[in-house]
Design a protein around this motif. Structure first.
Motif, PDB file in Angstrom:
ATOM      1  N   LYS A  77       9.010 -21.447  -2.538  1.00  0.00           N
ATOM      2  CA  LYS A  77       9.129 -22.465  -1.377  1.00  0.00           C
ATOM      3  C   LYS A  77       9.485 -21.369  -0.365  1.00  0.00           C
ATOM      4  N   LYS A  78      10.421 -20.210  -0.679  1.00  0.00           N
ATOM      5  CA  LYS A  78      10.855 -19.155   0.359  1.00  0.00           C
ATOM      6  C   LYS A  78       9.462 -18.298   0.812  1.00  0.00           C
ATOM      7  N   GLN A  79       8.651 -17.946  -0.375  1.00  0.00           N
ATOM      8  CA  GLN A  79       7.583 -17.092  -0.081  1.00  0.00           C
ATOM      9  C   GLN A  79       6.524 -18.112   0.840  1.00  0.00           C
ATOM     10  N   GLU A  80       6.320 -19.271   0.797  1.00  0.00           N
ATOM     11  CA  GLU A  80       5.668 -20.159   1.609  1.00  0.00           C
ATOM     12  C   GLU A  80       6.175 -20.085   3.017  1.00  0.00           C
ATOM     13  N   GLU A  81       7.547 -20.188   3.123  1.00  0.00           N
ATOM     14  CA  GLU A  81       8.057 -20.061   4.481  1.00  0.00           C
ATOM     15  C   GLU A  81       8.194 -19.011   5.197  1.00  0.00           C
ATOM     16  N   TRP A  82       8.270 -17.915   4.278  1.00  0.00           N
ATOM     17  CA  TRP A  82       8.323 -16.376   4.678  1.00  0.00           C
ATOM     18  C   TRP A  82       7.172 -15.491   4.063  1.00  0.00           C
ATOM     19  N   PRO A  83       5.953 -15.739   4.838  1.00  0.00           N
ATOM     20  CA  PRO A  83       4.864 -14.784   4.186  1.00  0.00           C
ATOM     21  C   PRO A  83       5.030 -13.319   4.448  1.00  0.00           C
ATOM     22  N   LEU A  84       4.459 -12.608   3.771  1.00  0.00           N
ATOM     23  CA  LEU A  84       4.516 -11.053   3.666  1.00  0.00           C
ATOM     24  C   LEU A  84       3.342 -10.480   4.237  1.00  0.00           C
ATOM     25  N   VAL A  85       3.304  -9.913   5.300  1.00  0.00           N
ATOM     26  CA  VAL A  85       2.139  -9.240   6.165  1.00  0.00           C
ATOM     27  C   VAL A  85       2.144  -7.917   5.894  1.00  0.00           C
ATOM     28  N   LEU A  86       1.086  -7.053   5.429  1.00  0.00           N
ATOM     29  CA  LEU A  86       0.894  -5.761   5.123  1.00  0.00           C
ATOM     30  C   LEU A  86      -0.258  -5.309   6.213  1.00  0.00           C
ATOM     31  N   ILE A  87       0.182  -4.109   6.673  1.00  0.00           N
ATOM     32  CA  ILE A  87      -0.874  -3.769   7.844  1.00  0.00           C
ATOM     33  C   ILE A  87      -0.889  -2.187   7.397  1.00  0.00           C
ATOM     34  N   GLY A  88      -2.339  -1.783   7.025  1.00  0.00           N
ATOM     35  CA  GLY A  88      -2.661  -0.439   7.020  1.00  0.00           C
ATOM     36  C   GLY A  88      -3.722  -0.333   5.611  1.00  0.00           C
ATOM     37  N   ASP A  89      -3.807   0.712   4.825  1.00  0.00           N
ATOM     38  CA  ASP A  89      -4.532   1.121   4.073  1.00  0.00           C
ATOM     39  C   ASP A  89      -4.236   2.001   3.080  1.00  0.00           C
ATOM     40  N   LEU A 143      15.940  -9.208   1.061  1.00  0.00           N
ATOM     41  CA  LEU A 143      14.992 -10.176   1.620  1.00  0.00           C
ATOM     42  C   LEU A 143      15.609 -11.610   1.570  1.00  0.00           C
ATOM     43  N   GLN A 144      16.127 -11.799   0.335  1.00  0.00           N
ATOM     44  CA  GLN A 144      17.054 -13.129   0.351  1.00  0.00           C
ATOM     45  C   GLN A 144      17.977 -13.466   1.382  1.00  0.00           C
ATOM     46  N   CYS A 145      18.526 -12.530   1.778  1.00  0.00           N
ATOM     47  CA  CYS A 145      19.683 -12.836   2.884  1.00  0.00           C
ATOM     48  C   CYS A 145      19.011 -12.924   4.214  1.00  0.00           C
ATOM     49  N   PHE A 146      17.726 -12.395   4.503  1.00  0.00           N
ATOM     50  CA  PHE A 146      17.140 -12.590   5.734  1.00  0.00           C
ATOM     51  C   PHE A 146      16.631 -14.312   5.615  1.00  0.00           C
ATOM     52  N   THR A 147      16.157 -14.488   4.308  1.00  0.00           N
ATOM     53  CA  THR A 147      15.614 -16.172   4.236  1.00  0.00           C
ATOM     54  C   THR A 147      16.576 -17.027   4.537  1.00  0.00           C
ATOM     55  N   GLU A 148      18.042 -16.693   4.305  1.00  0.00           N
ATOM     56  CA  GLU A 148      19.050 -17.484   4.443  1.00  0.00           C
ATOM     57  C   GLU A 148      19.825 -17.597   5.671  1.00  0.00           C
ATOM     58  N   LEU A 149      19.218 -16.741   6.568  1.00  0.00           N
ATOM     59  CA  LEU A 149      20.014 -16.535   7.771  1.00  0.00           C
ATOM     60  C   LEU A 149      19.437 -17.919   8.736  1.00  0.00           C
ATOM     61  N   ASN A 150      20.150 -18.251   9.828  1.00  0.00           N
ATOM     62  CA  ASN A 150      19.756 -19.297  10.761  1.00  0.00           C
ATOM     63  C   ASN A 150      18.879 -18.559  11.908  1.00  0.00           C
ATOM     64  N   ASP A 151      17.979 -19.537  12.474  1.00  0.00           N
ATOM     65  CA  ASP A 151      17.136 -19.016  13.378  1.00  0.00           C
ATOM     66  C   ASP A 151      17.857 -18.320  14.598  1.00  0.00           C
ATOM     67  N   ALA A 152      18.918 -18.797  14.981  1.00  0.00           N
ATOM     68  CA  ALA A 152      19.769 -18.096  15.994  1.00  0.00           C
ATOM     69  C   ALA A 152      19.987 -16.733  15.818  1.00  0.00           C
ATOM     70  N   ASP A 153      20.577 -16.529  14.459  1.00  0.00           N
ATOM     71  CA  ASP A 153      20.976 -15.145  14.106  1.00  0.00           C
ATOM     72  C   ASP A 153      19.741 -14.215  14.030  1.00  0.00           C
ATOM     73  N   ILE A 154      18.682 -14.749  13.502  1.00  0.00           N
ATOM     74  CA  ILE A 154      17.633 -13.991  13.355  1.00  0.00           C
ATOM     75  C   ILE A 154      16.966 -13.491  14.887  1.00  0.00           C
ATOM     76  N   LYS A 155      17.163 -14.559  15.716  1.00  0.00           N
ATOM     77  CA  LYS A 155      16.661 -14.061  17.356  1.00  0.00           C
ATOM     78  C   LYS A 155      17.669 -13.025  17.822  1.00  0.00           C
ATOM     79  N   GLN A 156      18.779 -13.001  17.500  1.00  0.00           N
ATOM     80  CA  GLN A 156      20.112 -12.203  17.726  1.00  0.00           C
ATOM     81  C   GLN A 156      19.756 -10.773  17.448  1.00  0.00           C
TER      82      GLN A 156
END
Length: 219
Positions: free
Chosen positions: A74-86, A179-192
């Motif tokens: 569920k955390k992966q669905e909420e937080w996808p991983l985007v890898l840019i490069g080659d 990674l887990q820590c980031f997924t547990e932060l609230n939106d306001a903390d991430i924005k800050q």
């Protein structure tokens, strides 16, 4: 004896210059700057992890993918991983067949800026990166940072707990915890965190880098 000055990018390089006998008055800072004419806009808010760079072993993408895949589905669905490069590790990444891992090709600066404007938590998981200009680009775009202790530019652009988190290089469990820590932060903390990254990114710009070199004329 051949050079009067040493021009360095950050604290690790400053320490290295001192080992050659250079003193405080003969070490110039701000060697590297991202293109502040391009990366000059604050990103939006988005729950995702973003990596930009080469897909090669020293960047520890295998570590990032492994740690990410151990997040709850569920955390992966909420937080996808985007890898840019080659690079060589692309096949390894695609072999995971994880629908929440999106691989994008190498992007030119303007295209990369457009992608980063969408937001996300910016990652650089390298085993060893002497600097990593992309970290400055991340910070300028106002992105929270997730960096390994092997990233030189972390000394300038990351304050753990202020604009992101650091994990022990090469330690998949440490990376997974962050990674887990980031997924547990609230939106306001991430924005800050993102706002704070922008403040740290403003420490260096193109003009400051150039003026640092030209300053030797006055020393």
């Amino acid at each position: 004896p051949l050079f009067d000055f040493m021009w360095v990018s950050g604290k690790p390089q400053y320490s290295y210059a001192q080992k050659f006998g250079y003193g405080i008055d003969s070490i110039i800072s701000n060697l590297y700057s991202a293109d502040t004419e391009v990366f000059n806009s604050s990103s939006g808010f988005c729950k995702r992890f973003v990596y930009v760079g080469r897909f090669v072993p020293i960047k520890a993408l295998d570590l990032l993918v492994e740690a990410y895949c151990h997040l709850p589905p569920k955390k992966q669905e909420e937080w996808p991983l985007v890898l840019i490069g080659d690079g060589d590790q692309k096949d390894m990444i695609l072999a995971k067949r994880n629908p929440n891992i999106n691989v994008l090709p190498f992007l030119q600066p303007d295209e990369l800026k457009s992608e980063l404007l969408k937001g996300g938590v910016a990652c650089l998981t390298s085993h060893k990166d002497q600097w990593g200009v992309v970290i400055h680009e991340y910070a300028l775009m106002g992105l929270p940072l997730l960096l390994s202790s092997g990233c030189g530019a972390a000394t300038e652009f990351l304050i753990p707990g202020y604009n992101g988190f650091m994990f022990r290089k090469g330690d998949v469990n440490s990376l997974h915890s962050v990674l887990q820590c980031f997924t547990e932060l609230n939106d306001a903390d991430i924005k800050q965190f993102g706002i704070n990254s922008g403040k740290l990114g403003a420490r260096i710009n193109n003009e400051m880098s150039a003026r640092s070199l030209l300053s030797v004329a006055y020393l």
